[in-house]
Design a protein around this motif. Structure first.
Motif, PDB file in Angstrom:
ATOM      1  N   GLU A 164       0.815  -1.217   0.000  1.00  0.00           N
ATOM      2  CA  GLU A 164       0.000   0.000   0.000  1.00  0.00           C
ATOM      3  C   GLU A 164       0.856   1.277   0.000  1.00  0.00           C
ATOM      4  N   ALA A 168       0.207   4.254  -4.809  1.00  0.00           N
ATOM      5  CA  ALA A 168      -0.091   5.513  -5.500  1.00  0.00           C
ATOM      6  C   ALA A 168       1.156   6.173  -6.082  1.00  0.00           C
ATOM      7  N   ALA A 427      -4.057   7.974 -14.170  1.00  0.00           N
ATOM      8  CA  ALA A 427      -5.250   8.563 -13.552  1.00  0.00           C
ATOM      9  C   ALA A 427      -6.306   7.484 -13.295  1.00  0.00           C
ATOM     10  N   GLU A 428      -6.431   6.560 -14.247  1.00  0.00           N
ATOM     11  CA  GLU A 428      -7.397   5.468 -14.063  1.00  0.00           C
ATOM     12  C   GLU A 428      -7.031   4.591 -12.882  1.00  0.00           C
ATOM     13  N   GLY A 430      -5.220   5.604 -10.210  1.00  0.00           N
ATOM     14  CA  GLY A 430      -4.938   6.374  -8.998  1.00  0.00           C
ATOM     15  C   GLY A 430      -3.448   6.589  -8.771  1.00  0.00           C
ATOM     16  N   LYS A 431      -2.687   6.696  -9.853  1.00  0.00           N
ATOM     17  CA  LYS A 431      -1.249   6.916  -9.766  1.00  0.00           C
ATOM     18  C   LYS A 431      -0.888   8.151 -10.586  1.00  0.00           C
ATOM     19  N   GLN A 434       1.258   5.781 -15.205  1.00  0.00           N
ATOM     20  CA  GLN A 434       1.506   4.355 -15.369  1.00  0.00           C
ATOM     21  C   GLN A 434       2.499   4.239 -16.504  1.00  0.00           C
TER      22      GLN A 434
END
Ligand SMILES: Cc1cc2nc3c(=O)[nH]c(=O)nc-3n(C[C@H](O)[C@H](O)[C@H](O)COP(=O)(O)OP(=O)(O)OC[C@H]3O[C@@H](n4cnc5c(N)ncnc54)[C@H](O)[C@@H]3O)c2cc1C
Ligand SMILES: NC(=O)c1ccc[n+]([C@@H]2O[C@H](COP(=O)([O-])OP(=O)(O)OC[C@H]3O[C@@H](n4cnc5c(N)ncnc54)[C@H](OP(=O)(O)O)[C@@H]3O)[C@@H](O)[C@H]2O)c1
Lengths: 456, 94
Positions: A164, A168, A427-428, A430-431, A434
């Motif tokens: 975790e 992000a 963005a898709e 949550g970073k 990519q």
């Protein structure tokens, strides 16, 4: 008068700082990069959990946008173009290729699967296309990291981070998945000299010591100092060593708390051999004793050894510039001999050939160190060009030369499209981004083709 | 954690820091320099090069200097950025 044209090979920090200085002097710059993406180790070295440092790319983007600069990504010098031909075509050639090869330890077992260089491991988690699909055995509880620099701390932190913590970040997707399934819970970090000579910085050690769920441990006897080390610690410029020592003493004195993830720091400990049949199963560690005067201490093995079982050994003991045909190299120091950035061969300057960054100074220094370094080299170029007629052919266009060789290069707009594609994919998820790690996907994205999104 | 320039720079202004700053986050008035925390990337390249140890990681800031965090943050954005080394203010300085 016509503007001189200079080619810079590489697009890491040193390339950008040299370019900035050349552009200010009215020189036109062609920046040639072997990857489809710019920024060198800022993209592929700086740890994904250090986004603030990566924000330096905003400064590089400004330089990249300058009208006097053209970017040629996906073009490798030594393969697609050669150094001698570039030196003929341009008024100056600046090499800024970094030092990407991992330095070997020269010990038995080093070639076993499960023994990796930090450059490869870091490249893997940062999505460097050269290291995609790297086999990183993460099935054993214990891993060992050799070296005591900031890269070693990056490697240890990434190996110990719970999934975790990295979710992000812009960590490569396959590495994130592999690390999430990792069984590694204990990392041993080996410094061949003492705590006073550790080359990691106190800020990075402090960061590790504060991470949730990770306990840092060090044996008090590893922090004992002989008189020469004590003198070294008290020297006026040893601020960092004093801060590090203070932190280490606090860590050693803290009551041990149970933790699911542990980092053990060892000093005066050097690998003697990697053990295992067919793959790394352990490491033999030799105790060392320090010799020599303060500030010039060296480690020699005492003869005492101990073994640790482990499934992965990452050596983070420095880098070398791989040889480039047509460029003098010094295999021992791993850098290119030079005088103020002018490349030399047996002490004589090779006119028109320059070097900057890690290739010039060797593999040390933070991003900021490359600014004065790149400026020094650029000033040497500018001084040598002054008062000389511009030699390069005004009709020459690198685009045309590359097209003639059927080399598909990625220009500034192509990089913008890759960047936009990676941010959109990020963005898709949550970073912040990519990363695309497959060269084919990067090239497709550079051309604005949608299939890039399907193969990260 | 911000990186901050403190009192020791005042009247000195060697600007070794400016030469190594990758981000161009130093701003100057006629007495000293300040770091803009909005553009600083916290790489700490400037801390060891300051000849008078005027620059601190906020973490290591002695209590007596704690006011400088606010001073840097408010002064820097009002002043021009410095990207090149300036002549030091102290006579005999390097
Ligand atoms: C793992 C790691 C983490 C780091 N983290 C930090 C950090 O957090 N903060 C910090 O301040 N510093 C950090 N550093 C140091 C910093 O990254 C370096 O100081 C800096 O990147 C060196 O810049 P450079 O331009 O010399 O080389 P590089 O950044 O390595 O750039 C070299 C470029 O040249 C290209 N190239 C190589 N060969 C060719 C060729 N034949 N043709 C065309 N192009 C070529 C490469 O692809 C690359 O893009 C880190 C270093 C490492 C290794
Ligand atoms: N967060 C950051 O700011 C950050 C992050 C990563 C990297 N960087 C920078 O990038 C540069 C490179 O980092 P780095 O960690 O690769 O380099 P480094 O700081 O030079 O560390 C190399 C380490 O390897 C050890 N070593 C070398 N040869 C060895 C051998 N044969 N056996 C055992 N140990 C050996 C060295 O020990 P000796 O001292 O005994 O030689 C040293 O501890 C540094 O300037 C670093 O600060 C910065």
């Amino acid at each position: 008068m016509r503007a001189p044209r200079v080619a810079i090979v590489g697009s890491g920090p040193s390339a950008f700082y040299a370019a900035e200085e050349l552009l200010k002097a009215g020189v036109l710059v062609d920046m040639i990069e072997r990857l489809p993406t710019p920024f060198g180790l800022v993209r592929s070295g700086v740890a994904p959990d250090h986004p603030k440092i990566k924000a330096i790319t905003a400064a590089f983007e400004k330089i990249l946008a300058a009208p006097g600069l053209a970017f040629y990504g996906n073009v490798e010098v030594g393969r697609d173009l050669d150094v001698r031909e570039l030196a003929e075509l341009y008024d100056g050639l600046v090499l800024a290729c970094g030092a990407s090869a991992d330095a070997p330890l020269g010990i038995d077992g080093e070639e076993l699967p499960g023994s990796l260089g930090a450059g490869a491991f870091v490249g893997w988690y940062n999505g460097h296309p050269d290291h995609r699909g790297l086999a990183v055995p993460l099935g054993a509880e214990r891993a060992v990291v050799v070296g005591n620099g900031n890269v070693a701390l990056d490697v240890a932190r990434l190996l110990l981070s719970p999934p975790e913590r990295l979710a992000a970040t812009d960590i490569a997707a396959d590495a994130a998945a592999a690390l999430a399934a990792s069984r590694v819970r204990e990392v041993h970090l080996l410094g061949r000299r003492g705590p006073v000579q550790a080359s990691f910085t106190p800020a990075e050690l402090r960061e590790l010591s504060r991470l949730e769920g990770i306990a840092v441990r060090v044996a008090p006897e590893d922090l004992e100092l002989d008189p020469a080390c004590q003198i070294e610690l008290d020297m006026p410029h040893a601020d960092n060593a004093r801060k590090t020592m203070k932190l280490l003493c606090e860590i050693a004195a803290a009551p041990p708390r149970p933790a699911a993830r542990r980092l053990h720091l060892h000093f005066r400990a050097v690998p003697a051999a990697l053990l295992g049949r067919g793959a790394v199963e352990g490491i033999r560690i030799a105790r060392t004793v320090l010799e020599g005067p303060p500030a010039r201490r060296t480690a020699s093995p005492t003869g005492e050894t101990f073994d640790l079982a482990c499934g992965l050994v990452v050596r983070s003991t420095g880098f070398r510039a791989p040889p480039l045909p047509g460029v003098p190299g010094d295999a021992r120091s791993g850098r290119v001999p030079n005088r103020d950035g002018r490349v030399t061969l047996s002490g004589r300057v090779l006119p028109g050939l320059y070097v900057t960054g890690w290739m010039k100074r060797g593999p040390s220094g933070v991003i900021g160190t490359n600014r004065p370094c790149g400026q020094e080299t650029a000033r040497a170029v500018i001084a040598d060009l002054a008062g000389r007629p511009v030699r390069s052919d005004p009709g020459f266009r690198l685009d045309a030369l590359l097209a003639g060789r059927r080399i598909a290069f990625v220009d500034r707009e192509g990089w913008r499209r890759i960047d936009a594609c990676e941010r959109a994919l990020g963005a898709e998820a949550g970073k912040p981004r990519q990363k695309l790690v497959d060269p084919a996907a990067l090239l497709a994205a550079a051309r604005g083709r949608a299939e890039a999104a399907a193969v990260p | 954690m911000a990186i901050v320039v403190t009192e020791a720079c005042n009247g000195c202004r060697y600007t070794e820091c400016v030469a190594v700053c990758p981000a161009g986050c130093f701003h100057a008035d006629e007495r000293m320099v300040y770091i803009d925390p909005a553009t600083c990337i916290e790489c700490r390249a400037c801390i060891p090069v300051c000849p008078v140890q005027a620059i601190y990681d906020e973490e290591d800031l002695p209590g007596a200097l704690s006011g400088w965090v606010e001073i840097n943050a408010t002064r820097a954005p009002l002043l021009p950025a410095v990207e090149e080394k300036l002549p030091p203010l102290k006579a005999g300085a390097a």
